[in-house]
Design a protein around this motif. Structure first.
Motif, PDB file in Angstrom:
ATOM      1  N   VAL A 103     -12.525  17.314  -2.942  1.00 28.31           N
ATOM      2  CA  VAL A 103     -11.998  16.157  -3.994  1.00 28.31           C
ATOM      3  C   VAL A 103     -13.482  14.713  -3.227  1.00 28.31           C
ATOM      4  N   PRO A 104     -13.788  13.969  -4.162  1.00 26.91           N
ATOM      5  CA  PRO A 104     -14.719  13.030  -3.385  1.00 26.91           C
ATOM      6  C   PRO A 104     -13.886  12.032  -2.478  1.00 26.91           C
ATOM      7  N   PHE A 105     -13.149  11.684  -4.063  1.00 25.43           N
ATOM      8  CA  PHE A 105     -12.211  10.558  -3.407  1.00 25.43           C
ATOM      9  C   PHE A 105     -10.768  10.707  -2.378  1.00 25.43           C
ATOM     10  N   ALA A 106     -10.602  12.034  -1.453  1.00 26.35           N
ATOM     11  CA  ALA A 106      -9.625  12.624  -1.829  1.00 26.35           C
ATOM     12  C   ALA A 106     -10.031  13.099  -0.210  1.00 26.35           C
ATOM     13  N   ASP A 107      -9.046  12.357   0.548  1.00 24.93           N
ATOM     14  CA  ASP A 107      -9.760  13.131   2.529  1.00 24.93           C
ATOM     15  C   ASP A 107      -8.513  14.642   2.252  1.00 24.93           C
ATOM     16  N   GLU A 108      -9.384  15.730   2.983  1.00 24.85           N
ATOM     17  CA  GLU A 108      -8.173  16.817   2.887  1.00 24.85           C
ATOM     18  C   GLU A 108      -7.442  16.916   3.724  1.00 24.85           C
ATOM     19  N   ARG A 109      -6.898  16.061   4.631  1.00 26.46           N
ATOM     20  CA  ARG A 109      -6.200  15.848   5.656  1.00 26.46           C
ATOM     21  C   ARG A 109      -5.202  15.257   5.762  1.00 26.46           C
ATOM     22  N   LYS A 110      -4.634  14.794   3.533  1.00 25.90           N
ATOM     23  CA  LYS A 110      -3.831  13.825   3.284  1.00 25.90           C
ATOM     24  C   LYS A 110      -4.059  13.465   2.078  1.00 25.90           C
ATOM     25  N   GLY A 111      -2.608  13.689   1.847  1.00 22.80           N
ATOM     26  CA  GLY A 111      -1.383  14.480   0.788  1.00 22.80           C
ATOM     27  C   GLY A 111      -2.126  12.842  -0.354  1.00 22.80           C
ATOM     28  N   TYR A 112      -3.122  12.582  -0.205  1.00 21.64           N
ATOM     29  CA  TYR A 112      -3.406  10.880  -1.021  1.00 21.64           C
ATOM     30  C   TYR A 112      -4.561  10.207  -1.249  1.00 21.64           C
ATOM     31  N   THR A 113      -4.652   9.748  -2.053  1.00 18.78           N
ATOM     32  CA  THR A 113      -6.191   9.152  -2.478  1.00 18.78           C
ATOM     33  C   THR A 113      -6.544   8.087  -1.229  1.00 18.78           C
ATOM     34  N   ARG A 114      -7.490   7.734  -1.075  1.00 22.82           N
ATOM     35  CA  ARG A 114      -8.054   6.389  -0.493  1.00 22.82           C
ATOM     36  C   ARG A 114      -7.770   5.384  -1.433  1.00 22.82           C
ATOM     37  N   ALA A 115      -7.564   5.516  -3.049  1.00 22.14           N
ATOM     38  CA  ALA A 115      -7.414   4.241  -3.624  1.00 22.14           C
ATOM     39  C   ALA A 115      -5.779   4.184  -3.601  1.00 22.14           C
ATOM     40  N   PHE A 116      -5.330   5.348  -3.045  1.00 29.10           N
ATOM     41  CA  PHE A 116      -3.024   4.969  -2.661  1.00 29.10           C
ATOM     42  C   PHE A 116      -3.462   4.207  -1.462  1.00 29.10           C
ATOM     43  N   GLU A 117      -4.397   4.274  -0.460  1.00 24.49           N
ATOM     44  CA  GLU A 117      -3.621   3.633   0.867  1.00 24.49           C
ATOM     45  C   GLU A 117      -4.318   2.246   0.765  1.00 24.49           C
ATOM     46  N   ARG A 118      -5.599   2.150   0.324  1.00 19.30           N
ATOM     47  CA  ARG A 118      -6.156   0.914  -0.053  1.00 19.30           C
ATOM     48  C   ARG A 118      -4.816  -0.122  -0.717  1.00 19.30           C
ATOM     49  N   LEU A 119      -3.861   0.693  -1.288  1.00 19.85           N
ATOM     50  CA  LEU A 119      -2.804  -0.179  -2.404  1.00 19.85           C
ATOM     51  C   LEU A 119      -1.684  -0.416  -1.799  1.00 19.85           C
ATOM     52  N   VAL A 120      -1.210   0.679  -0.778  1.00 17.10           N
ATOM     53  CA  VAL A 120      -0.405   0.182   0.155  1.00 17.10           C
ATOM     54  C   VAL A 120      -0.858  -0.440   0.996  1.00 17.10           C
ATOM     55  N   LEU A 121      -1.978  -1.250   1.794  1.00 16.51           N
ATOM     56  CA  LEU A 121      -2.473  -1.825   2.838  1.00 16.51           C
ATOM     57  C   LEU A 121      -2.486  -3.101   2.048  1.00 16.51           C
ATOM     58  N   GLU A 122      -2.966  -3.296   0.691  1.00 19.26           N
ATOM     59  CA  GLU A 122      -2.359  -4.219  -0.186  1.00 19.26           C
ATOM     60  C   GLU A 122      -1.483  -5.220   0.161  1.00 19.26           C
ATOM     61  N   PHE A 123      -0.280  -4.128  -0.122  1.00 15.11           N
ATOM     62  CA  PHE A 123       1.667  -4.268  -0.459  1.00 15.11           C
ATOM     63  C   PHE A 123       1.955  -4.839   0.792  1.00 15.11           C
ATOM     64  N   SER A 124       1.484  -4.030   1.890  1.00 15.57           N
ATOM     65  CA  SER A 124       1.752  -4.355   3.497  1.00 15.57           C
ATOM     66  C   SER A 124       1.543  -5.976   3.804  1.00 15.57           C
ATOM     67  N   ARG A 125       0.220  -6.215   3.711  1.00 18.47           N
ATOM     68  CA  ARG A 125       0.432  -7.977   3.241  1.00 18.47           C
ATOM     69  C   ARG A 125       1.512  -8.922   2.717  1.00 18.47           C
ATOM     70  N   TYR A 126       2.468  -8.651   1.609  1.00 13.12           N
ATOM     71  CA  TYR A 126       3.063  -9.587   1.633  1.00 13.12           C
ATOM     72  C   TYR A 126       4.079  -8.727   1.819  1.00 13.12           C
TER      73      TYR A 126
END
Length: 60
Positions: free
Chosen positions: A31-54
């Motif tokens: 699946v091009p948008f998900a890393d096979e070693r992770k249980g979440y998508t890159r978009a979710f990872e970016r969302l969490v990183l954005e939340f971490s700013r605030y």
């Protein structure tokens, strides 16, 4: 399930499988948008990183 705010978000994604006749194995198509070693998508990872700013880590 991915909790976002006060709502639970479910991702239902059928992943195709292919059977290799030569070696008798079944594999999932990548699946091009998900890393096979992770249980979440890159978009979710970016969302969490954005939340971490605030927010605190506990809040996230």
């Amino acid at each position: 399930m991915i909790p976002i705010g006060q709502k639970a978000v479910y991702i239902d994604l059928p992943v195709q499988q292919v059977e290799w006749a030569k070696c008798q194995t079944v594999r999932q198509v990548k699946v091009p948008f998900a890393d096979e070693r992770k249980g979440y998508t890159r978009a979710f990872e970016r969302l969490v990183l954005e939340f971490s700013r605030y927010m605190t880590i506990h809040g996230i």
